[in-house]
Design a protein around this motif. Structure first.
Motif, short mmCIF file in Angstrom:
data_model
loop_
_atom_site.label_atom_id
_atom_site.label_comp_id
_atom_site.label_asym_id
_atom_site.label_seq_id
_atom_site.Cartn_x
_atom_site.Cartn_y
_atom_site.Cartn_z
N ASP A 273 0.94 -1.04 -0.08
CA ASP A 273 -0.10 0.09 -0.05
C ASP A 273 0.99 1.11 0.11
O ASP A 273 2.06 1.33 0.02
CB ASP A 273 -1.09 -0.06 1.18
N ASP A 274 0.22 2.50 -0.04
CA ASP A 274 1.17 3.72 -0.14
C ASP A 274 2.20 3.91 1.05
O ASP A 274 2.94 4.56 0.87
CB ASP A 274 -0.08 4.90 -0.20
N SER A 275 1.77 3.28 2.14
CA SER A 275 2.70 3.28 3.32
C SER A 275 3.68 2.40 3.38
O SER A 275 4.51 2.22 4.27
CB SER A 275 1.68 3.17 4.69
N GLY A 276 3.69 1.50 2.19
CA GLY A 276 4.75 0.35 2.27
C GLY A 276 4.41 -0.94 3.01
O GLY A 276 5.31 -1.89 3.02
N ASN A 277 3.06 -1.08 3.18
CA ASN A 277 2.78 -2.24 4.04
C ASN A 277 2.22 -3.46 2.95
O ASN A 277 1.49 -3.28 2.18
CB ASN A 277 1.66 -2.16 5.11
N PRO A 278 2.64 -4.59 3.04
CA PRO A 278 2.44 -5.56 2.17
C PRO A 278 0.86 -6.11 2.52
O PRO A 278 0.46 -5.95 3.65
CB PRO A 278 3.46 -6.76 2.56
N TYR A 279 0.33 -6.23 1.37
CA TYR A 279 -1.14 -7.11 1.62
C TYR A 279 -1.20 -7.89 0.29
O TYR A 279 -0.57 -7.87 -0.71
CB TYR A 279 -2.19 -5.80 1.48
N TYR A 280 -2.34 -8.60 0.28
CA TYR A 280 -2.58 -9.53 -0.88
C TYR A 280 -3.83 -8.90 -1.63
O TYR A 280 -4.82 -8.39 -1.03
CB TYR A 280 -2.96 -10.88 -0.42
N ASP A 281 -3.55 -8.91 -2.86
CA ASP A 281 -4.93 -8.27 -3.81
C ASP A 281 -5.38 -9.54 -4.70
O ASP A 281 -4.44 -10.34 -5.19
CB ASP A 281 -4.11 -7.45 -4.70
N VAL A 282 -6.53 -9.78 -4.53
CA VAL A 282 -7.13 -11.06 -4.90
C VAL A 282 -8.28 -10.55 -6.03
O VAL A 282 -9.20 -10.11 -5.62
CB VAL A 282 -7.87 -11.76 -4.16
N ALA A 283 -7.71 -10.45 -7.61
CA ALA A 283 -8.58 -9.94 -8.22
C ALA A 283 -9.13 -10.71 -9.43
O ALA A 283 -9.55 -10.32 -10.69
CB ALA A 283 -8.09 -8.51 -8.85
N THR A 284 -8.70 -11.98 -9.52
CA THR A 284 -8.97 -12.93 -10.55
C THR A 284 -9.14 -14.40 -10.03
O THR A 284 -8.67 -14.55 -8.88
CB THR A 284 -8.11 -12.87 -11.73
#
Length: 308
Positions: A273-284
Motif C-alpha cells: 500500500d501507499d505506506s509500504g505495508n504488504p497485502y494480498y490483492d485478489v482480483a481474478t
C-alpha cells in the motif's frame, strides 16, 4: 482497439500501403522454443520426455476439462520453462550450454525435470542443417532436437559433463512462497465475477440472466471466502505458489458448492500500500486446470486440493 504484440521471428502476412504494413495478420503463434529449435513432431517429443521423466499424478493431462491432445501440462511446462531460461540467459545466467566446434556444435538446457531416481533431465540439440526455409519464414531455428538425456547418459556427459546448464530460477526468497495470515487481503468480488463468470460452476450461471448469474456468483464467493481464509490460516500449505508474467503469486482454493472439492483457484498477488505495508490483492480466479498448469512450472503442487 485491442492490440497484439508480435515477437521477433513470428510469421505474418500483411498488406503494404506506401512504406507501411497494414492489416498485419499472425499466421500462427510460435513459442520461443519452436523459434529456437526444430523440435520435430510434437506428439513424439512430448512422449519421449514423458517416458524419461518421473511419473506424475494425472500423467501431465487435465482432469477437469480433458484436452484432445496428450500431455498438455507437459507441453506448457517445457514451453514456459524455456522462456524463463532465455530471459535468465540474457542476464548472463548459465542456462544454455554450447559444446563442440563448427558443424559439430551441440547445445543443451536443463528441463528442470527429473527421472524417478532424481537424476536431472536435459534437452540436447544439434545445429540445424535443414535447407533454408521458404521466403515467407522470417526466422529459421538454429538448432534441432537431438533428444532428452539424463545427466549420466554418455552423449550428454561427454559434451556437457564439465559444466551442465543450470535450471530456471523463479525466486530468491523462500518467504515469497508462503502465505502470511496477518496481512490484509483485498478481495475484488465484482471484478472476479465480471471477468471470470464462465469459470464458475455451470450451476451458478447456466440458463440465467446475466445480472442474476453475477449476483449469485458474488454471493457464493462472499460466503466461501471466509472458509477459504480459515483453511489457509490453519495450514499454510493450502496456499500454492504460481509464477505468472514474471510475478510470484499464491493460489487459494474456492469451495463454492459442496465444501469438499475446490471449484476455482483465487489468485493472490503480493502488493504494497501507499505506506509500504504488504497485502494480498485478489482480483481474478482460475479454473483448476489453469491453476495446476501455472503451479507446475515451479514444482508439483500439494495435492490436498490442487491436483491434475
Amino acid at each position: 482497439m485491442h492490440e497484439k504484440t508480435l515477437e521477433a521471428g513470428e510469421r505474418v502476412e500483411f498488406k503494404r500501403k506506401s512504406n507501411f504494413a497494414t492489416a498485419v495478420k499472425r499466421l500462427h503463434a510460435t513459442s520461443r522454443l519452436y523459434r529456437w529449435a526444430v523440435m520435430g513432431k510434437e506428439s513424439d517429443w512430448l512422449a519421449a520426455l514423458r517416458r524419461i521423466a518421473a511419473q506424475e499424478e494425472g500423467d501431465w493431462n487435465y482432469s477437469v476439462h480433458p484436452s484432445h491432445q496428450k500431455y498438455p501440462v507437459l507441453k506448457s511446462y517445457l514451453k514456459y520453462t524455456f522462456k524463463q531460461l532465455e530471459e535468465e540467459a540474457a542476464y548472463g545466467a548459465h542456462t544454455f550450454a554450447i559444446s563442440g566446434q563448427g558443424e559439430n556444435q551441440l547445445a543443451a538446457f536443463n528441463t528442470g525435470l527429473e527421472t524417478e531416481y532424481y537424476t536431472p533431465i536435459y534437452a540436447m540439440f544439434r545445429l540445424n542443417d535443414s535447407p533454408a526455409a521458404p521466403s515467407l519464414d522470417v526466422h529459421r531455428p538454429d538448432w534441432k532436437l537431438e533428444g532428452f538425456f539424463q545427466e549420466s547418459d554418455g552423449p550428454f556427459r561427454r559434451a556437457f559433463g564439465g559444466s551442465p546448464p543450470i535450471q530456471a530460477t523463479y525466486y530468491t526468497d523462500l518467504t515469497d512462497l508462503l502465505f502470511y495470515p496477518d496481512r490484509r487481503r483485498s478481495l475484488d468480488k465484482e471484478h472476479i465475477v465480471k471477468d471470470n463468470l464462465k469459470r464458475f460452476p455451470e450451476y451458478i450461471w447456466r440458463d440465467k440472466p446475466l445480472q442474476q448469474a453475477r449476483e449469485e456468483a458474488v454471493s457464493y464467493l462472499e460466503a466461501m471466502w471466509v472458509k477459504t481464509m480459515r483453511r489457509v490460516e490453519r495450514n499454510y500449505k493450502v496456499a500454492v505458489p504460481q509464477y505468472y508474467c514474471g510475478q510470484l503469486q499464491l493460489l487459494l482454493p474456492l469451495y463454492l458448492l459442496d465444501g469438499k472439492s475446490a471449484d476455482l483457484a483465487a489468485v493472490a498477488s503480493h502488493c504494497f500500500d501507499d505506506s509500504g505495508n504488504p497485502y494480498y490483492d485478489v482480483a481474478t480466479a482460475l479454473t483448476l486446470d489453469q491453476a495446476y498448469n501455472n503451479a507446475r512450472l515451479l514444482t508439483k503442487p500439494d495435492k490436498d486440493w490442487l491436483r491434475p
